[in-house]
Design an enzyme around this catalytic site. Sequence first.
Site, PDB file in Angstrom:
ATOM      1  N   ASP A  66      -8.887  -0.933  -6.096  1.00 39.29           N
ATOM      2  CA  ASP A  66      -9.742   0.093  -5.486  1.00 39.29           C
ATOM      3  C   ASP A  66      -9.065   1.458  -5.506  1.00 39.29           C
ATOM      4  O   ASP A  66      -7.847   1.559  -5.616  1.00 39.29           O
ATOM      5  CB  ASP A  66     -10.087  -0.279  -4.033  1.00 39.29           C
ATOM      6  CG  ASP A  66      -8.836  -0.428  -3.171  1.00 39.29           C
ATOM      7  OD1 ASP A  66      -7.843  -1.000  -3.667  1.00 39.29           O
ATOM      8  OD2 ASP A  66      -8.836   0.032  -2.017  1.00 39.29           O
ATOM      9  N   GLU A  67      -9.874   2.485  -5.391  1.00 43.47           N
ATOM     10  CA  GLU A  67      -9.434   3.843  -5.090  1.00 43.47           C
ATOM     11  C   GLU A  67      -8.227   4.276  -5.932  1.00 43.47           C
ATOM     12  O   GLU A  67      -7.179   4.624  -5.398  1.00 43.47           O
ATOM     13  CB  GLU A  67      -9.108   3.949  -3.587  1.00 43.47           C
ATOM     14  CG  GLU A  67     -10.325   3.653  -2.721  1.00 43.47           C
ATOM     15  CD  GLU A  67     -10.049   3.694  -1.216  1.00 43.47           C
ATOM     16  OE1 GLU A  67     -10.951   4.126  -0.477  1.00 43.47           O
ATOM     17  OE2 GLU A  67      -8.966   3.297  -0.779  1.00 43.47           O
ATOM     18  N   HIS A  93      -2.907   2.882  -4.786  1.00 41.42           N
ATOM     19  CA  HIS A  93      -2.255   2.518  -3.516  1.00 41.42           C
ATOM     20  C   HIS A  93      -0.833   2.002  -3.761  1.00 41.42           C
ATOM     21  O   HIS A  93      -0.425   0.982  -3.219  1.00 41.42           O
ATOM     22  CB  HIS A  93      -3.097   1.483  -2.768  1.00 41.42           C
ATOM     23  CG  HIS A  93      -4.359   2.062  -2.185  1.00 41.42           C
ATOM     24  ND1 HIS A  93      -4.355   2.991  -1.164  1.00 41.42           N
ATOM     25  CD2 HIS A  93      -5.679   1.857  -2.492  1.00 41.42           C
ATOM     26  CE1 HIS A  93      -5.612   3.326  -0.853  1.00 41.42           C
ATOM     27  NE2 HIS A  93      -6.433   2.666  -1.656  1.00 41.42           N
ATOM     28  N   ASP A 118     -12.579  -2.246  11.299  1.00 39.42           N
ATOM     29  CA  ASP A 118     -11.824  -1.065  11.748  1.00 39.42           C
ATOM     30  C   ASP A 118     -12.780   0.066  12.126  1.00 39.42           C
ATOM     31  O   ASP A 118     -12.358   1.070  12.680  1.00 39.42           O
ATOM     32  CB  ASP A 118     -10.835  -0.597  10.674  1.00 39.42           C
ATOM     33  CG  ASP A 118     -11.482  -0.233   9.346  1.00 39.42           C
ATOM     34  OD1 ASP A 118     -12.548  -0.811   9.016  1.00 39.42           O
ATOM     35  OD2 ASP A 118     -10.937   0.629   8.628  1.00 39.42           O
ATOM     36  N   ASP A 148       0.850  -1.196   0.000  1.00 32.29           N
ATOM     37  CA  ASP A 148       0.000   0.000   0.000  1.00 32.29           C
ATOM     38  C   ASP A 148       0.886   1.246   0.000  1.00 32.29           C
ATOM     39  O   ASP A 148       2.117   1.127  -0.040  1.00 32.29           O
ATOM     40  CB  ASP A 148      -0.970  -0.021   1.199  1.00 32.29           C
ATOM     41  CG  ASP A 148      -2.320   0.588   0.823  1.00 32.29           C
ATOM     42  OD1 ASP A 148      -2.329   1.736   0.342  1.00 32.29           O
ATOM     43  OD2 ASP A 148      -3.346  -0.088   1.000  1.00 32.29           O
ATOM     44  N   TRP A 153     -17.206  -4.230  -1.445  1.00 30.57           N
ATOM     45  CA  TRP A 153     -16.960  -3.529  -0.168  1.00 30.57           C
ATOM     46  C   TRP A 153     -17.796  -2.259  -0.037  1.00 30.57           C
ATOM     47  O   TRP A 153     -18.160  -1.887   1.057  1.00 30.57           O
ATOM     48  CB  TRP A 153     -15.468  -3.241   0.004  1.00 30.57           C
ATOM     49  CG  TRP A 153     -14.873  -2.171  -0.882  1.00 30.57           C
ATOM     50  CD1 TRP A 153     -14.511  -2.286  -2.187  1.00 30.57           C
ATOM     51  CD2 TRP A 153     -14.553  -0.827  -0.503  1.00 30.57           C
ATOM     52  NE1 TRP A 153     -13.985  -1.113  -2.654  1.00 30.57           N
ATOM     53  CE2 TRP A 153     -13.997  -0.196  -1.626  1.00 30.57           C
ATOM     54  CE3 TRP A 153     -14.677  -0.098   0.685  1.00 30.57           C
ATOM     55  CZ2 TRP A 153     -13.572   1.132  -1.617  1.00 30.57           C
ATOM     56  CZ3 TRP A 153     -14.252   1.225   0.705  1.00 30.57           C
ATOM     57  CH2 TRP A 153     -13.703   1.837  -0.430  1.00 30.57           C
TER      58      TRP A 153
HETATM   59  C1  ACM Z   1     -11.097  -0.523   0.550  1.00 35.65           C
HETATM   60  O1  ACM Z   1     -11.572  -0.470   1.690  1.00 35.65           O
HETATM   61  N1  ACM Z   1     -10.475   0.519   0.015  1.00 35.65           N
HETATM   62  C2  ACM Z   1     -11.242  -1.715  -0.250  1.00 35.65           C
END
Ligand code: ACM
Length: 554
Positions: A344-345, A281, A438, A208, A411
Amino acid sequence: MKGIPLTALLVIITFAGCGKKEENMPEKYSIIPKPVELVMARGNFLIDSKTELTVYPLSDEITRVAGFLAGMLRKSASVPLPVSEGAREGRNRIVMVIDTAASDSPEGYTLLVTGRNIVLKSPTPSGLFRGVQTIRQLLPPEAETEGGLTAGVAAEVPSCYISDYPRFSYRGMHLDVCRHFFTVDEVKRYIDILALHKFNTFHWHLTDDQGWRIEIKKYPELTVTGSQRKETLIGHGGRPPFTYDGTPHGGYYTQEQAREIVKYAAERYITVIPEIEMPGHAVAAIASYPWLSCTGNRLNVQTRWGVFDDVFCAGRDTVFAFLEDVLDEVADIFPSDYIHIGGDECPKVRWENCPACQKRIREEGLEDERELQSWFVTRMEKYLNSKGKRIIGWDEILEGGLAPEATVMSWRGINGGIEAARMGHDAIMTPTSFAYLDYYQGEPGGEPLAIGGYVPLEKVYSFEPLPAELTPDEQKHILGFQGNLWTEYISTISHLEYMAFPRAFAVAETGWTPALKKDFEEFLSRLEVLKKRYDLMKINYFKGDYRDLRGQAE
Ligand code: ACM
Ligand code: ZN
């Protein structure tokens, strides 16, 4: 599923004829996840110095599975408990047998406990291992400690008949070791606790922005530079000014250590799925090798949390050569069918301004940067397919077109999973509002700093992985349920356990137990009994209010 054997019926009849019930009897049967079928009976099987453990057929693997129980009892009860070959259901024996008739499910098993013996049967060693976890939970909690069953606590297992098998083939817990690093021993401990509750998948988030945690021999800078950050943001990093702790943080797993964890998990019938994030990431990788980004600018490993603009360049072939090299090594370490490629992202701003990325869009006839992301993921999928691997990606991989064979991890709610299943793709449910461990589990005021949200135990437990809007055929594509543990705000193993447990146990039960057999109040009463075991195992679990205080769990 299978009929109850005659011996079990005799026991049950004996029990039914006894009149007076033993006090608090159901407490002894506090098993999480709750078995599919459990018939309680009067009496116990007592393990003593003459008890033998026999397995059939004898193999190293089954001996190892039996060894988990034998080792635990030797330590806690000081009994010799020799392991030898044998299928005869004799007196004062624990018998573990591979029997294809025991269950239709590869992880299924039957367990019959009487005053005479314990007989555990399964078509596979993994089912025997799941059954051993049941026996373990039927033993007194003191079985978890050295000498615990020698000082006034009898080494006994209450009589019962259990026929058990999982509802879903995928029952996972995730762990982010990038935002904070956890040692090999800490990861093993996490795996141990997952094994007790019959999880079969550990999703290991290894790369990450804030750290690259897996040794790649061809690219040593990934761990020399990419595994270390200068310092870490203090508090909740919404917007500037940011304050930092001034303390370097880092760590990585050598390939040897990663293999050790894979083996450790495999011995507990847990598959490790590594996640190597792309195209986003990626800052820790770019900090190690600046030519991986569109700009080529030198960056530092990130010291705060969020989503960052610098991602892998999708225009340069050298980037793909790098990723393929990395995945070659990763595929060699991890025998899992799946490799998780993140997805993702991923902000598109660098791609929008990068001549190489724009050239790629033109040459490949792509519509825009979203399609470029899809092209990127599909290219990596093809590569991994050619190596006999399949990919999982976060639900953003649906945008711009889903790679042909990809499995989607849903997610941002469950819609990504629904969409994937409707397209005939497999999906795993891990929606933030039920599965992000979390998030706060109690009212934020009284809790250590967390990322946000509110996901109490009751909410996790209430999740139904199969969306009603899917047809039965589409529902078959929902492989299961996973809890995620991101560690921006979790820096110690004790805090990690506090966030993970007992919510992960609700994930375990939702993944294993038939929906109609689930009952939150009754789950709580089993949890209360198991707490003594967790205490003896020194697990730091959350002890506050488990109910959804903000209203009815959906
Ligand atoms: C994530 O929580 N960005 C998969
Ligand atoms: Zn680029």
